[in-house]
Write a protein that holds these residues in place. Structure first.
Motif, PDB file in Angstrom:
ATOM      1  N   GLY A 165      -0.638  48.889  22.473  1.00 42.93           N
ATOM      2  CA  GLY A 165      -0.394  50.153  23.158  1.00 42.93           C
ATOM      3  C   GLY A 165       0.972  50.739  22.887  1.00 42.93           C
ATOM      4  O   GLY A 165       1.252  51.873  23.269  1.00 42.93           O
ATOM      5  N   SER A 169       2.105  54.412  28.112  1.00 36.40           N
ATOM      6  CA  SER A 169       1.020  54.032  29.021  1.00 36.40           C
ATOM      7  C   SER A 169      -0.286  54.696  28.568  1.00 36.40           C
ATOM      8  O   SER A 169      -0.262  55.862  28.125  1.00 36.40           O
ATOM      9  CB  SER A 169       1.374  54.479  30.447  1.00 36.40           C
ATOM     10  OG  SER A 169       0.360  54.126  31.348  1.00 36.40           O
ATOM     11  N   PRO A 170      -1.425  53.980  28.631  1.00 40.70           N
ATOM     12  CA  PRO A 170      -1.626  52.643  29.200  1.00 40.70           C
ATOM     13  C   PRO A 170      -1.036  51.540  28.320  1.00 40.70           C
ATOM     14  O   PRO A 170      -1.134  51.597  27.098  1.00 40.70           O
ATOM     15  CB  PRO A 170      -3.147  52.526  29.286  1.00 40.70           C
ATOM     16  CG  PRO A 170      -3.669  53.463  28.245  1.00 40.70           C
ATOM     17  CD  PRO A 170      -2.696  54.592  28.184  1.00 40.70           C
ATOM     18  N   TYR A 171      -0.428  50.538  28.991  1.00 38.89           N
ATOM     19  CA  TYR A 171       0.334  49.510  28.306  1.00 38.89           C
ATOM     20  C   TYR A 171      -0.533  48.326  27.887  1.00 38.89           C
ATOM     21  O   TYR A 171      -1.602  48.076  28.451  1.00 38.89           O
ATOM     22  CB  TYR A 171       1.466  49.014  29.215  1.00 38.89           C
ATOM     23  CG  TYR A 171       2.405  50.107  29.649  1.00 38.89           C
ATOM     24  CD1 TYR A 171       3.201  50.782  28.727  1.00 38.89           C
ATOM     25  CD2 TYR A 171       2.504  50.470  31.001  1.00 38.89           C
ATOM     26  CE1 TYR A 171       4.071  51.786  29.127  1.00 38.89           C
ATOM     27  CE2 TYR A 171       3.375  51.473  31.407  1.00 38.89           C
ATOM     28  CZ  TYR A 171       4.155  52.132  30.473  1.00 38.89           C
ATOM     29  OH  TYR A 171       5.006  53.127  30.867  1.00 38.89           O
ATOM     30  N   SER A 172       0.001  47.565  26.909  1.00 41.59           N
ATOM     31  CA  SER A 172      -0.676  46.356  26.435  1.00 41.59           C
ATOM     32  C   SER A 172       0.058  45.088  26.846  1.00 41.59           C
ATOM     33  O   SER A 172      -0.342  43.997  26.456  1.00 41.59           O
ATOM     34  CB  SER A 172      -0.793  46.391  24.904  1.00 41.59           C
ATOM     35  OG  SER A 172      -1.550  47.495  24.479  1.00 41.59           O
ATOM     36  N   GLU A 177       1.668  47.596  36.012  1.00 42.20           N
ATOM     37  CA  GLU A 177       0.591  48.551  36.242  1.00 42.20           C
ATOM     38  C   GLU A 177       0.796  49.765  35.360  1.00 42.20           C
ATOM     39  O   GLU A 177       1.923  50.210  35.137  1.00 42.20           O
ATOM     40  CB  GLU A 177       0.576  48.983  37.721  1.00 42.20           C
ATOM     41  CG  GLU A 177       0.236  47.859  38.687  1.00 42.20           C
ATOM     42  CD  GLU A 177       0.195  48.344  40.129  1.00 42.20           C
ATOM     43  OE1 GLU A 177       0.402  49.571  40.343  1.00 42.20           O
ATOM     44  OE2 GLU A 177      -0.025  47.520  41.025  1.00 42.20           O
ATOM     45  N   ASP A 178      -0.291  50.308  34.852  1.00 37.22           N
ATOM     46  CA  ASP A 178      -0.189  51.502  34.026  1.00 37.22           C
ATOM     47  C   ASP A 178       0.378  52.650  34.837  1.00 37.22           C
ATOM     48  O   ASP A 178       0.081  52.814  36.025  1.00 37.22           O
ATOM     49  CB  ASP A 178      -1.552  51.894  33.464  1.00 37.22           C
ATOM     50  CG  ASP A 178      -2.040  50.927  32.398  1.00 37.22           C
ATOM     51  OD1 ASP A 178      -1.194  50.326  31.720  1.00 37.22           O
ATOM     52  OD2 ASP A 178      -3.276  50.770  32.265  1.00 37.22           O
ATOM     53  N   GLU A 181      -0.576  58.673  32.040  1.00 41.76           N
ATOM     54  CA  GLU A 181      -0.807  58.597  30.605  1.00 41.76           C
ATOM     55  C   GLU A 181       0.383  59.186  29.849  1.00 41.76           C
ATOM     56  O   GLU A 181       0.857  60.278  30.154  1.00 41.76           O
ATOM     57  CB  GLU A 181      -2.077  59.349  30.220  1.00 41.76           C
ATOM     58  CG  GLU A 181      -2.435  59.192  28.747  1.00 41.76           C
ATOM     59  CD  GLU A 181      -3.779  59.794  28.411  1.00 41.76           C
ATOM     60  OE1 GLU A 181      -4.126  59.832  27.211  1.00 41.76           O
ATOM     61  OE2 GLU A 181      -4.495  60.236  29.356  1.00 41.76           O
TER      62      GLU A 181
END
Length: 480
Positions: A165, A169-172, A177-178, A181
């Protein structure tokens, strides 16, 4: 009962004697892959860092600061444990057998991925001293920061980069928490840290802020990158993107400084700004130092180090006292009034932080790397050969002299950093007495550390294949 070794009664009694004194909050910023040359006060034509420059003006700069290792996992393990690599066995990001097997003359030592639970970590020292502890960002020395002394964790786990990612966001990454966007990870980690300051401003806190930036992938915030995209001062898009990421980092350092000021915490907070290893030379040259991340030439080891400690540390002073990130552990032990409960390899620099001189002219620094780390593909990074950023060996630095011992050929190279900061001229033949003396110190140190260096021969090694690979890689590099 915890498997950890408990703190002795003596240590607790010592702490009782000093706990009534005013101990500072600690904000420890550890940037990923930020080279010592990659800041505005070093190269203002390339980098815009007014907030980091402000830190330098308001605090103490160590002009000879070193990482405990030349890449991220071992350097962070050294910092968090206070122990050099042979003690904890974290030499690299696994595996240790990098590159083509036919080009490796020796069998490297197996790598240890993370610090064991038996090691008393730096955050655990602060927990024992009554601090609330937090991690915001890249932990990388264990699966779960919560079992290694961290009370509050955002974004930290075993991972060493922001993942698929990237920085948006959205994170990897785990344990976060995300956000909305497109939210930028560096901004988010700063926001979380500032929130932590606010919740704990009536307590003493240790906040570890190991940003994922400026590690690859090179993904700056789009609004910042617009000012860099077409700037002719940059030789490539990669350089422009990197400079924009440094710009974004600096903006967040400014937010941290403003938050500490607004919460009236600045005078109560010891702030440390540094990096985990040298910068990536193929993206940003570390000249006059040679090479970069992953190399045990100066470009892989030298890091920025700024310390602001109002009313304690000198302001606007640039000290030549050499230091390595192993020194933070004993420094904090002394500051907290604690005794070590495990082997500690650094030296306290607390006197220097307090404005007193320390004579480290006879101090030797050691780096041990009994493994292989392959070169970046198709890129010139200033390493000793085009196939590997480094091959198995040990380095000792003492004063102006630096000795490299390469294990494959049992070869010693000697450089005088005062005359040759780029480590271009091997002067071992001209100074045999210096080589002899440093070899003695190296031998004693490896024995004391039980450092593995007599590596078995690799039966898969093919000298003809290696020669052809070096020739081909050299031609590829010349085209780039």
């Amino acid at each position: 009962m915890s498997q950890k070794v408990g703190f002795s009664l003596i240590a607790l009694l010592v702490f009782t004697l000093v706990k009534s004194q005013e101990l500072p909050n600690v904000l420890f910023i550890n940037v990923d892959d930020l080279g010592w040359m990659d800041l505005g006060y070093q190269q203002p034509e390339l980098f815009h860092t007014p907030n980091i420059d402000r830190l330098r003006a308001e605090g103490l700069e160590f002009v000879h600061a070193y990482a405990g290792a030349a890449n991220c996992a071992p350097s962070r393990a050294c910092l968090i444990s206070g122990q050099n690599t042979p003690r904890h066995g974290v030499y690299t990001v696994s595996p240790s057998a990098r590159g083509n097997a036919k080009t490796r003359k020796l069998v490297p030592v197996p790598n240890t991925d993370h610090l064991t639970e038996a090691i008393i970590t730096l955050p655990e020292l602060f927990q024992k001293a009554g601090y609330v502890t937090a991690n915001f960002g890249k932990w990388h020395v264990g699966e779960n920061p919560g079992t290694q002394g961290i009370d509050v964790n955002v974004g930290g786990g075993k991972n060493g980069n922001p993942g698929k990612g990237g920085y948006f966001s959205p994170y990897s990454i785990p344990n976060i928490e995300d956000g909305p966007e497109g939210e930028y990870l560096t901004d988010r980690l700063t926001k979380e840290a500032i929130s932590f300051f606010g919740r704990n401003k009536e307590r003493r806190f240790f906040a570890y802020l190991p940003y994922y930036t400026v590690h690859t992938p090179l993904l700056p915030r789009p609004d910042i990158y617009e000012a860099y995209r077409e700037n002719p001062v940059y030789e490539s898009k990669a350089q422009a993107k990197y400079a924009a990421m440094v710009h974004g980092l600096d903006e967040n350092i400014g937010r941290l400084l403003d938050a500490l000021d607004s919460m009236q915490l600045s005078k109560k907070t010891l702030l440390i700004f540094t990096a985990d290893n040298g910068g990536i030379a193929a993206i940003s040259s570390q000249a006059p130092a040679r090479a970069g991340k992953g190399s045990y030439f100066q470009g892989g080891l030298k890091v920025p180090l700024l310390v602001r400690w109002p009313r304690v540390a000198p302001k606007g002073v640039h000290t030549t006292t050499p230091t390595v990130n192993l020194d933070f552990y004993p420094t904090f032990l002394e500051m907290l009034g604690m005794a070590p409960e495990q082997p500690v390899d650094g030296k306290s620099i607390l006197p220097t932080l307090r404005g007193n001189s320390q004579d480290f002219s006879e101090r030797a620094f050691f780096w041990h790397f009994p493994i292989y780390l392959q070169a970046y593909n198709g890129q010139k990074d200033g390493a000793r050969d085009p196939l590997f950023r480094t091959r198995p060996g040990t380095v000792v630095l003492k004063g102006e002299w630096k000795l490299h011992h390469y294990l494959e050929e049992d070869e010693y190279l000697l450089f005088n950093l005062a005359n040759d900061p780029g480590e271009q001229q091997d002067v071992a033949a001209q100074f045999p007495r210096v080589v002899r003396d440093l070899k003695k110190e190296l031998k004693v140190w490896r024995k004391q550390m039980n450092a593995p260096w007599k590596l078995p021969e690799n039966k898969a090694y093919d000298a003809s294949f290696e020669a052809k690979a070096i020739q081909q890689k050299t031609k590829t590099n010349q085209r780039h």
